[in-house]
Design an enzyme around this catalytic site. Sequence first.
Site, PDB file in Angstrom:
ATOM      1  N   GLU A  99      79.272 -84.941 -13.975  1.00 36.43           N
ATOM      2  CA  GLU A  99      80.002 -83.743 -14.417  1.00 36.43           C
ATOM      3  C   GLU A  99      79.377 -82.441 -13.937  1.00 36.43           C
ATOM      4  OE1 GLU A  99      79.611 -86.405 -16.303  1.00 36.43           O
ATOM      5  OE2 GLU A  99      81.352 -86.725 -17.597  1.00 36.43           O
TER       6      GLU A  99
ATOM      7  N   ALA B  89      86.965 -89.320 -16.355  1.00 40.83           N
ATOM      8  CA  ALA B  89      88.220 -88.699 -16.778  1.00 40.83           C
ATOM      9  C   ALA B  89      88.995 -88.365 -15.513  1.00 40.83           C
ATOM     10  CB  ALA B  89      87.923 -87.442 -17.571  1.00 40.83           C
TER      11      ALA B  89
ATOM     12  N   GLY C  35      83.426 -89.798 -17.755  1.00 40.39           N
ATOM     13  CA  GLY C  35      84.121 -90.331 -18.929  1.00 40.39           C
ATOM     14  C   GLY C  35      84.100 -91.858 -18.979  1.00 40.39           C
TER      15      GLY C  35
ATOM     16  N   GLU D  20      80.910 -92.627 -20.531  1.00 35.33           N
ATOM     17  CA  GLU D  20      81.045 -92.222 -21.945  1.00 35.33           C
ATOM     18  C   GLU D  20      81.846 -93.254 -22.745  1.00 35.33           C
ATOM     19  OE1 GLU D  20      82.332 -88.198 -20.654  1.00 35.33           O
ATOM     20  OE2 GLU D  20      80.892 -87.526 -22.163  1.00 35.33           O
TER      21      GLU D  20
HETATM   22  N1  CAA Z   1      89.753 -88.781 -11.386  1.00 36.53           N
HETATM   23  C1  CAA Z   1      90.880 -88.873 -10.639  1.00 36.53           C
HETATM   24  N2  CAA Z   1      90.959 -89.637  -9.550  1.00 36.53           N
HETATM   25  C2  CAA Z   1      89.875 -90.347  -9.191  1.00 36.53           C
HETATM   26  C3  CAA Z   1      88.681 -90.308  -9.921  1.00 36.53           C
HETATM   27  C4  CAA Z   1      88.654 -89.484 -11.087  1.00 36.53           C
HETATM   28  N3  CAA Z   1      87.583 -89.403 -11.885  1.00 36.53           N
HETATM   29  N4  CAA Z   1      87.771 -91.110  -9.327  1.00 36.53           N
HETATM   30  C5  CAA Z   1      88.381 -91.637  -8.241  1.00 36.53           C
HETATM   31  N5  CAA Z   1      89.649 -91.183  -8.150  1.00 36.53           N
HETATM   32  C6  CAA Z   1      90.653 -91.494  -7.145  1.00 36.53           C
HETATM   33  C7  CAA Z   1      90.376 -90.771  -5.824  1.00 36.53           C
HETATM   34  O1  CAA Z   1      90.853 -89.437  -5.875  1.00 36.53           O
HETATM   35  C8  CAA Z   1      91.143 -91.635  -4.856  1.00 36.53           C
HETATM   36  O2  CAA Z   1      92.514 -91.344  -4.998  1.00 36.53           O
HETATM   37  P1  CAA Z   1      93.469 -91.168  -3.680  1.00 36.53           P
HETATM   38  O3  CAA Z   1      93.373 -92.504  -2.973  1.00 36.53           O
HETATM   39  O4  CAA Z   1      94.810 -90.879  -4.259  1.00 36.53           O
HETATM   40  O5  CAA Z   1      92.852 -90.075  -2.892  1.00 36.53           O
HETATM   41  C9  CAA Z   1      90.936 -93.039  -5.413  1.00 36.53           C
HETATM   42  O6  CAA Z   1      90.575 -92.870  -6.796  1.00 36.53           O
HETATM   43  C10 CAA Z   1      89.816 -93.797  -4.724  1.00 36.53           C
HETATM   44  O7  CAA Z   1      88.643 -93.012  -4.800  1.00 36.53           O
HETATM   45  P2  CAA Z   1      87.754 -92.609  -3.516  1.00 36.53           P
HETATM   46  O8  CAA Z   1      88.599 -92.578  -2.304  1.00 36.53           O
HETATM   47  O9  CAA Z   1      87.000 -91.362  -3.851  1.00 36.53           O
HETATM   48  O10 CAA Z   1      86.759 -93.870  -3.448  1.00 36.53           O
HETATM   49  P3  CAA Z   1      85.290 -93.893  -2.830  1.00 36.53           P
HETATM   50  O11 CAA Z   1      84.916 -95.334  -2.727  1.00 36.53           O
HETATM   51  O12 CAA Z   1      85.208 -93.077  -1.595  1.00 36.53           O
HETATM   52  O13 CAA Z   1      84.356 -93.189  -3.924  1.00 36.53           O
HETATM   53  C11 CAA Z   1      83.590 -92.693  -6.156  1.00 36.53           C
HETATM   54  C12 CAA Z   1      84.183 -93.758  -5.191  1.00 36.53           C
HETATM   55  C13 CAA Z   1      82.153 -92.381  -5.739  1.00 36.53           C
HETATM   56  C14 CAA Z   1      83.593 -93.318  -7.558  1.00 36.53           C
HETATM   57  C15 CAA Z   1      84.450 -91.413  -6.108  1.00 36.53           C
HETATM   58  O14 CAA Z   1      85.817 -91.773  -6.299  1.00 36.53           O
HETATM   59  C16 CAA Z   1      84.095 -90.380  -7.135  1.00 36.53           C
HETATM   60  O15 CAA Z   1      83.093 -89.690  -6.982  1.00 36.53           O
HETATM   61  N6  CAA Z   1      84.936 -90.250  -8.178  1.00 36.53           N
HETATM   62  C17 CAA Z   1      84.779 -89.195  -9.195  1.00 36.53           C
HETATM   63  C18 CAA Z   1      83.611 -89.519 -10.128  1.00 36.53           C
HETATM   64  C19 CAA Z   1      83.440 -88.387 -11.109  1.00 36.53           C
HETATM   65  O16 CAA Z   1      83.099 -87.282 -10.762  1.00 36.53           O
HETATM   66  N7  CAA Z   1      83.658 -88.697 -12.401  1.00 36.53           N
HETATM   67  C20 CAA Z   1      83.528 -87.730 -13.461  1.00 36.53           C
HETATM   68  C21 CAA Z   1      84.883 -87.136 -13.786  1.00 36.53           C
HETATM   69  S1  CAA Z   1      84.775 -85.733 -14.844  1.00 36.53           S
HETATM   70  C22 CAA Z   1      84.702 -86.374 -16.413  1.00 36.53           C
HETATM   71  O17 CAA Z   1      84.660 -87.568 -16.629  1.00 36.53           O
HETATM   72  C23 CAA Z   1      84.724 -85.298 -17.491  1.00 36.53           C
HETATM   73  C24 CAA Z   1      84.492 -85.706 -18.861  1.00 36.53           C
HETATM   74  O18 CAA Z   1      83.413 -86.114 -19.277  1.00 36.53           O
HETATM   75  C25 CAA Z   1      85.552 -85.501 -19.850  1.00 36.53           C
END
Ligand code: CAA
Length: 264
Positions: A143, A74, A120, A123
Amino acid sequence: MNEKWLKIGDSVLYRDDLETSTAIIKISREKQLNALNSSVISCIEQALSEIEKNKKIRSVIVTGAGEKAFVAGADIKEFQHFSENEAYNLSRTGKEKLFNKIANFSKPVVAAINGYALGGGLELALSCHIRIAVKEARLGLPECTLGIIPGYGATQRLPKIIGKGFAMEMILTAKIIDADYAYKIGLINHVVSSDELISKTLSITKLFNNTSPEALSLAINSVNSCFLSDADNIESRNFASLFNTDNFKEGINAFIEKRKSNFD
Ligand code: CAA
């Protein structure tokens, strides 16, 4: 094969594969690793509504743009300042518009996981009926590391797919697993190379064309009901109701006449 992609909103692409009667939905927010914001959810919902009505389409593939991510979760930036009430609405609305809609869709939906499937994103794949992933895919539920829990159905769907023990481990440790391990624990059905992801997925959706659409719809409903207390009866009712369909008569006649069935 019709390779022309139609744009739905600013971040979802859509095309029909006429040879296999399959619709392909591609989430296309590559720079944000295809993170699911409210606009993406509405666009997929819109595509699904069209597909539901189109009798020529028998199945759906959901995939992500680029090689890095299926969906990285998400959109954290969208919900970072949400109140409790707003968070509840995010979870409920997302489920109603997308996750439950896919899980209960009348046509089979297959997730073609082309990279990260996190939070998400996993999911979304869990709500699909079948999951196929590239070797490089990484899957997990981070999460709890963000101080929340999965809110788009993983606490309910994951235990039913891989069992409570492995589900607890994935959710509580938040560890990210690779495709081979995900295959071993039954989280994904097949692991493929990235250049064969869509062709392998289409070779599976093509098989649905040998089946009756009503039968598939009620098979999905019956399997989805397997943990309900009256599941046994739901299966019997669904089984019996198919006896009223022309496609049932066609399937049985084709068997008796030793020919290939021609389903409507
Ligand atoms: N939401 C918003 N933006 C996201 C994102 C997310 N879930 N995942 C990645 N991005 C964005 C980053 O912020 C970044 O944006 P900017 O260039 O504007 O800074 C861009 O995508 C590229 O990401 P990274 O620079 O972080 O890429 P990386 O190769 O260094 O890392 C990754 C990759 C390990 C997937 C890392 O992006 C990451 O950990 N992402 C988040 C994963 C996460 O925690 N997901 C769960 C979300 S919560 C959820 O889903 C709740 C629910 O159940 C309802």
